[in-house]
Design an enzyme around this catalytic site. Sequence first.
Site, PDB file in Angstrom:
ATOM      1  N   GLY A 102       0.935  -1.178  -0.144  1.00 34.50           N
ATOM      2  CA  GLY A 102      -0.238  -0.073   0.079  1.00 34.50           C
ATOM      3  C   GLY A 102       1.010   1.290   0.057  1.00 34.50           C
ATOM      4  O   GLY A 102       1.685   1.366  -1.007  1.00 34.50           O
ATOM      5  N   GLY A 103       0.577   2.114   0.922  1.00 32.91           N
ATOM      6  CA  GLY A 103       1.267   3.570   0.953  1.00 32.91           C
ATOM      7  C   GLY A 103       0.458   4.497   0.286  1.00 32.91           C
ATOM      8  O   GLY A 103      -0.571   4.072  -0.212  1.00 32.91           O
ATOM      9  N   ASN A 105       1.160   6.778  -2.151  1.00 38.40           N
ATOM     10  CA  ASN A 105       1.112   6.537  -3.667  1.00 38.40           C
ATOM     11  C   ASN A 105      -0.033   5.478  -3.983  1.00 38.40           C
ATOM     12  O   ASN A 105      -0.528   5.739  -5.165  1.00 38.40           O
ATOM     13  CB  ASN A 105       2.430   6.177  -4.342  1.00 38.40           C
ATOM     14  N   GLU A 145      -4.063   3.310   2.929  1.00 37.43           N
ATOM     15  CA  GLU A 145      -4.403   4.687   3.136  1.00 37.43           C
ATOM     16  C   GLU A 145      -5.415   5.409   2.482  1.00 37.43           C
ATOM     17  O   GLU A 145      -5.176   5.855   1.266  1.00 37.43           O
ATOM     18  CB  GLU A 145      -3.190   5.598   3.068  1.00 37.43           C
ATOM     19  N   TYR A 146      -6.703   5.646   3.000  1.00 33.86           N
ATOM     20  CA  TYR A 146      -7.226   4.851   4.242  1.00 33.86           C
ATOM     21  C   TYR A 146      -8.422   4.311   3.981  1.00 33.86           C
ATOM     22  O   TYR A 146      -9.247   4.772   3.004  1.00 33.86           O
ATOM     23  CB  TYR A 146      -7.241   6.078   5.263  1.00 33.86           C
ATOM     24  N   MET A 208       1.058   6.387  12.539  1.00 29.48           N
ATOM     25  CA  MET A 208       1.676   7.361  11.997  1.00 29.48           C
ATOM     26  C   MET A 208       1.574   8.635  12.513  1.00 29.48           C
ATOM     27  O   MET A 208       0.730   9.698  12.012  1.00 29.48           O
ATOM     28  CB  MET A 208       1.150   7.143  10.475  1.00 29.48           C
ATOM     29  N   TYR A 210       2.655  11.628  12.585  1.00 24.89           N
ATOM     30  CA  TYR A 210       3.411  12.641  11.879  1.00 24.89           C
ATOM     31  C   TYR A 210       2.551  13.306  10.615  1.00 24.89           C
ATOM     32  O   TYR A 210       1.703  12.576  10.219  1.00 24.89           O
ATOM     33  CB  TYR A 210       5.026  12.104  11.355  1.00 24.89           C
ATOM     34  N   ASP A 211       3.311  14.308   9.876  1.00 22.79           N
ATOM     35  CA  ASP A 211       2.386  14.550   8.868  1.00 22.79           C
ATOM     36  C   ASP A 211       1.056  15.275   9.537  1.00 22.79           C
ATOM     37  O   ASP A 211      -0.049  15.370   8.518  1.00 22.79           O
ATOM     38  CB  ASP A 211       2.159  13.692   7.739  1.00 22.79           C
ATOM     39  N   TRP A 364       9.502   6.553  10.387  1.00 21.49           N
ATOM     40  CA  TRP A 364       9.409   6.561   8.676  1.00 21.49           C
ATOM     41  C   TRP A 364      10.634   7.723   8.640  1.00 21.49           C
ATOM     42  O   TRP A 364      10.238   8.947   8.978  1.00 21.49           O
ATOM     43  CB  TRP A 364       8.101   7.161   8.385  1.00 21.49           C
TER      44      TRP A 364
END
Length: 503
Positions: A102-103, A105, A145-146, A208, A210-211, A364
Amino acid sequence: MRLLLPLSLLAIILSLAEGVMVCYYGSWAVYRPDNGKFDVENIDPFICTHLIFGFAGLGWDNQIRVLDPYNELCENYGKCAYDRFTALKQKNTELVTILAVGGWNEGSTKYSDMAADEGTRKTFVDSSVEMLKTHNFDGLDMDWEYPTQRGGKPEDKVNFISLLSELKTALHAEGMILTAAVSAGKLTIDPAYDIPAMAENIDIVNLMAYDLHGAWETYTHHQSGLYPYPDDTGDNVYLNQDFAVRYWIDGGMPSTKIALGVPLYGRCYKLDYSTDETGYYAPASQPGPAGPYTRSPGFLGYNEICEFQKNEGDWVVEIAPGMNEPYTYSYNHERIWCSYDDHDSCVIKANYAKDMNLAGMMVWSVETDDFLGICGGRDFELIRTLAETYSGGDITVPPPPSTTTRDPDAPTTTAGSTVSTTTPTTTTARTPPPPDGVCQKPGLNADPENCHHYYLCAPNTSGGYDATEEVCPPGTLYNPDAFICDWENSVCAIGDICPDDCA
């Protein structure tokens, strides 16, 4: 009758008791220039308990698929990155190697479609187990995501649990583990995740955290603040690590399954010329300039930030009142402003994780740490700081393992037991095929006429290339410098790229 745990599951239980250090690896870093280039052999196999290879993808046929065959497979003179990655266990037999699927992208829509049907889920699960066994991985990291977001459907919340349950059953039967990367944002958590049901099916949750802020906003803020900034209002009061951790725990996830994510990079802005403000909420309507290695506007690796600070004397470092994390800015460097984590904030966050009885830490990603030790005198400074603070001791390299005899009936993908007898396939180097249609070189290739997609090019036995088209998710464009689908405003800020898409 005595029930015996598969060796890799026993290893995960032991590592959870001692604290995990989960490290993601962004494999496209192999294409970065100069001191930013990072390949499998740059990984120190002793500083992380769990290494996660990012990423595999989902094919049109609902099977898991390799996203960069030239880099990741051995066929057709490929570079064998999967096998070289899992072979790191020959140096550290306690290491757990995992493949992430996944990820960002990859988007969400095709995962939503796959998870909606029992038959297509089985196709995905079966193909995933087969790929993991083929390349000696110890588990799968589900990085959708997601669910329900970015083109997903409301039904994803239920279907995601069905997918996780079926993955868990299949993976545990082979002595493998299941982890998942999950959002830290309340507005995503609420519609996407049935937390109690997830807790029943996942071995480790990689939070996660962050971001939380970035150049998609028009003001500066810290992307990974442990606590809220005193002036936060509205939804911003939810965008901090402490809120996310407590929200997941209160929602039903055992604290001992949560690995707290810390970014090894900064989110950067360009301060507006109309202001002299340099703190939080300073006007900043553009992403910061791209770095020399990561080459993505609005983003700098920690290695890039610390090298700038070391080599350019005008960088100011400050910590806002009531906060624990630094931010840095430079008027001479295109008025750039970056929030990031450093040694001291990593110590604070690792101690917080211990106090909250979390499973450990996650980062990450390994390739943007100061992995060459240029800035601080030792390599992988931030990862080492997190791991040592959480565990309470220095990272030491154990002596080579003694020779053992492998149980022929044991699972083929074990961790924390014996050294695998499988060695990576070796290949003879050859000159890549010449440019051929859309493929100018092996690996990732841009379409100069259209930044909404790109091509994956793998040499074939006919002396040419097999090209696969990849479409970037909505709201992103392909960044040919960073080798990722990036935010539209970040790609358009580069200049002379995607003229039709950025008009």
